[in-house]
Design an enzyme around this catalytic site. Structure first.
Site, mmCIF file in Angstrom:
data_model
loop_
_atom_site.group_PDB
_atom_site.id
_atom_site.type_symbol
_atom_site.label_atom_id
_atom_site.label_comp_id
_atom_site.label_asym_id
_atom_site.label_seq_id
_atom_site.Cartn_x
_atom_site.Cartn_y
_atom_site.Cartn_z
ATOM 1 N N TRP A 11 0.821 -1.203 0.000
ATOM 2 C CA TRP A 11 0.000 0.000 0.000
ATOM 3 C C TRP A 11 0.859 1.259 0.000
ATOM 4 O O TRP A 11 0.617 2.203 -0.757
ATOM 5 C CB TRP A 11 -0.955 -0.042 1.182
ATOM 6 C CG TRP A 11 -2.006 1.015 1.254
ATOM 7 C CD1 TRP A 11 -2.510 1.559 2.405
ATOM 8 C CD2 TRP A 11 -2.743 1.645 0.181
ATOM 9 N NE1 TRP A 11 -3.489 2.480 2.109
ATOM 10 C CE2 TRP A 11 -3.656 2.551 0.749
ATOM 11 C CE3 TRP A 11 -2.697 1.525 -1.197
ATOM 12 C CZ2 TRP A 11 -4.503 3.346 -0.007
ATOM 13 C CZ3 TRP A 11 -3.555 2.304 -1.974
ATOM 14 C CH2 TRP A 11 -4.444 3.203 -1.374
ATOM 15 N N LYS A 105 -4.819 0.784 8.501
ATOM 16 C CA LYS A 105 -6.203 0.433 8.832
ATOM 17 C C LYS A 105 -6.213 -0.549 9.997
ATOM 18 O O LYS A 105 -6.024 -1.750 9.810
ATOM 19 C CB LYS A 105 -6.904 -0.173 7.616
ATOM 20 C CG LYS A 105 -7.055 0.795 6.440
ATOM 21 C CD LYS A 105 -7.748 0.144 5.255
ATOM 22 C CE LYS A 105 -7.923 1.109 4.101
ATOM 23 N NZ LYS A 105 -8.588 0.480 2.940
ATOM 24 N N GLY A 135 -10.999 3.389 2.181
ATOM 25 C CA GLY A 135 -11.815 3.103 1.014
ATOM 26 C C GLY A 135 -11.355 1.856 0.289
ATOM 27 O O GLY A 135 -10.310 1.270 0.610
ATOM 28 N N SER A 137 -9.451 0.073 -1.993
ATOM 29 C CA SER A 137 -8.271 0.471 -2.773
ATOM 30 C C SER A 137 -7.144 -0.536 -2.624
ATOM 31 O O SER A 137 -6.139 -0.262 -1.971
ATOM 32 C CB SER A 137 -7.797 1.858 -2.323
ATOM 33 O OG SER A 137 -7.706 1.916 -0.893
ATOM 34 N N LYS A 190 -13.709 -3.716 8.838
ATOM 35 C CA LYS A 190 -14.047 -4.543 7.676
ATOM 36 C C LYS A 190 -13.103 -5.733 7.544
ATOM 37 O O LYS A 190 -13.475 -6.775 6.988
ATOM 38 C CB LYS A 190 -14.073 -3.688 6.407
ATOM 39 C CG LYS A 190 -12.791 -2.897 6.133
ATOM 40 C CD LYS A 190 -11.757 -3.641 5.344
ATOM 41 C CE LYS A 190 -10.485 -2.819 5.175
ATOM 42 N NZ LYS A 190 -9.440 -3.534 4.424
ATOM 43 N N SER A 253 -7.211 -9.814 -1.346
ATOM 44 C CA SER A 253 -7.430 -9.584 0.084
ATOM 45 C C SER A 253 -6.635 -10.568 0.941
ATOM 46 O O SER A 253 -6.913 -11.766 0.965
ATOM 47 C CB SER A 253 -8.923 -9.710 0.408
ATOM 48 O OG SER A 253 -9.132 -9.694 1.805
ATOM 49 N N ASN A 255 -6.683 -10.616 4.188
ATOM 50 C CA ASN A 255 -7.530 -11.071 5.290
ATOM 51 C C ASN A 255 -8.445 -12.207 4.849
ATOM 52 O O ASN A 255 -8.648 -13.176 5.581
ATOM 53 C CB ASN A 255 -8.359 -9.896 5.818
ATOM 54 C CG ASN A 255 -7.510 -8.903 6.580
ATOM 55 O OD1 ASN A 255 -7.184 -9.089 7.741
ATOM 56 N ND2 ASN A 255 -7.103 -7.822 5.904
ATOM 57 N N GLU A 280 -4.137 -7.547 9.168
ATOM 58 C CA GLU A 280 -4.636 -6.588 10.158
ATOM 59 C C GLU A 280 -5.895 -7.077 10.878
ATOM 60 O O GLU A 280 -6.158 -6.697 12.016
ATOM 61 C CB GLU A 280 -4.931 -5.243 9.481
ATOM 62 C CG GLU A 280 -3.698 -4.474 9.040
ATOM 63 C CD GLU A 280 -3.006 -3.741 10.190
ATOM 64 O OE1 GLU A 280 -3.346 -3.983 11.363
ATOM 65 O OE2 GLU A 280 -2.109 -2.928 9.897
#
Length: 342
Positions: A11, A105, A135, A137, A190, A253, A255, A280
């Protein structure tokens, strides 16, 4: 104008690429000297964001204080549990008028504080110049310049709008929001539901199950967020439902991938070892669970994921327990407070 990005994971690297498209002096800091050397030579971060060329306007540094010195904007893109230590290292080098944007995040353990709170405590003079970026991204798509929308949140309008001007591109659209509490909580929580989505996939269940998890997960995220001072509509926006959708459904993703591995019988320690980057959602689950108990907010999905991560409950048993909970209304707040049955 100098801009600095602290943290060269996927990121942070993608953000440096965005900034380098429109600014002539962007510094990307990494603590790993070998990674810095590799990025200088290849103009790519082959470890965390391979096959994405970075602009020639991006330079690389392993000296964190030199990286942030005289920077007009500092983006902190480290894992959430490293934000306090990172901010502490740069506190004396941050320019008095520098804007600070947190792209991490998560919530800090054991304090349960948001990233903007952690930075404000560590760099007190910057308290009114901090914003949060969130957001849907994924770095992999931002790096390829796919159309992406994000939100910058700050209670100070000029800060949010200034950062919006600095980072917005034709393929990277940035909105602003004064609700920094809701934006940060949406981005952190999330990841919990994405772990659950991965478990569902790993167990072999289908779209019905995942849709139910995401919808009810958003409901309990919103309940906790509102109790913490967030605005309800924020969770219907980019950092809420937007980020939830992409994190629960995307092949990018980490996660979700972690949830799949857990459903396949891997331990949390094995999942963290196998992951190339920090998952995370594991720490966020603990934080949200502790907050739900403190604030007496019912969060059954979060509770079951917590029991799976930290107390050895099987994902299949967790799903069964969720499905056999006592019957209730879908939107209890509306049923009890707004609408009366006939």
């Amino acid at each position: 104008m100098k801009l600095a990005v602290i943290g060269a994971g996927s990121w942070g690297t993608a953000i440096a690429g965005v900034l380098g498209q429109q600014h002539e002096h962007v510094v990307l800091w990494a603590r790993n000297e070998a990674l810095v050397k590799q990025m200088r030579e290849a103009r790519q971060n082959q470890q965390y964001l391979p096959d994405v060329n970075l602009p020639i306007t991006v330079s690389y540094s392993e000296n964190i204080n030199e990286a942030v010195a005289n920077a007009h904007l500092i983006v902190i893109a480290t894992p959430s549990q490293a934000v306090r230590a990172t901010a502490g290292k740069i506190a004396k080098s941050v320019a008095k008028d520098a804007l600070i944007l947190t792209a991490a995040k998560g919530l800090e353990l054991p304090t349960l504080k948001r990233m903007s709170q952690v930075i404000a405590e560590t760099i007190p003079a910057s308290a009114d110049r901090i914003a949060a970026l969130s957001g849907p991204s994924h770095a992999e798509e931002v790096g390829l310049r796919f159309p992406t929308t994000t939100v910058v949140a700050s209670p100070v309008r000029r800060v949010a709008e200034k950062i919006q001007d600095l980072i917005m591109l034709p393929y990277f659209r940035v909105y602003t929001n004064p609700d920094i509490i809701g934006v940060e909580l949406g981005g952190a929580f999330k990841n919990i539901i994405a772990l659950g989505a991965g478990m569902i996939e790993g167990l072999g269940f289908g779209d019905n199950t995942k849709a139910a998890l995401m919808t009810r997960g958003l409901a309990e995220i919103s309940r906790l967020g509102i109790a913490m001072g967030a605005q309800p509509l924020t969770f219907a926006g980019l950092s809420g439902v937007g980020d939830l959708i992409v994190t629960c459904t995307s092949r990018h993703s980490r996660n979700c991938r972690a949830g799949i591995l857990l459903a396949q019988g891997k331990t949390v320690q094995q999942v963290e070892t196998e992951s190339n980057m920090v998952v995370e959602g594991i720490k966020a689950t603990q934080a949200a669970y502790e907050l739900s108990k403190q604030l007496e907010i019912e969060m059954p999905i979060t509770e079951q994921i917590f029991l799976t991560l930290y107390e050895g409950k099987s994902p299949r048993e967790a799903v069964a327990d969720l499905m056999t909970r006592v019957k209730t209304h879908e939107v209890e707040e509306v049923v009890f407070d707004k609408i009366k049955w006939k």
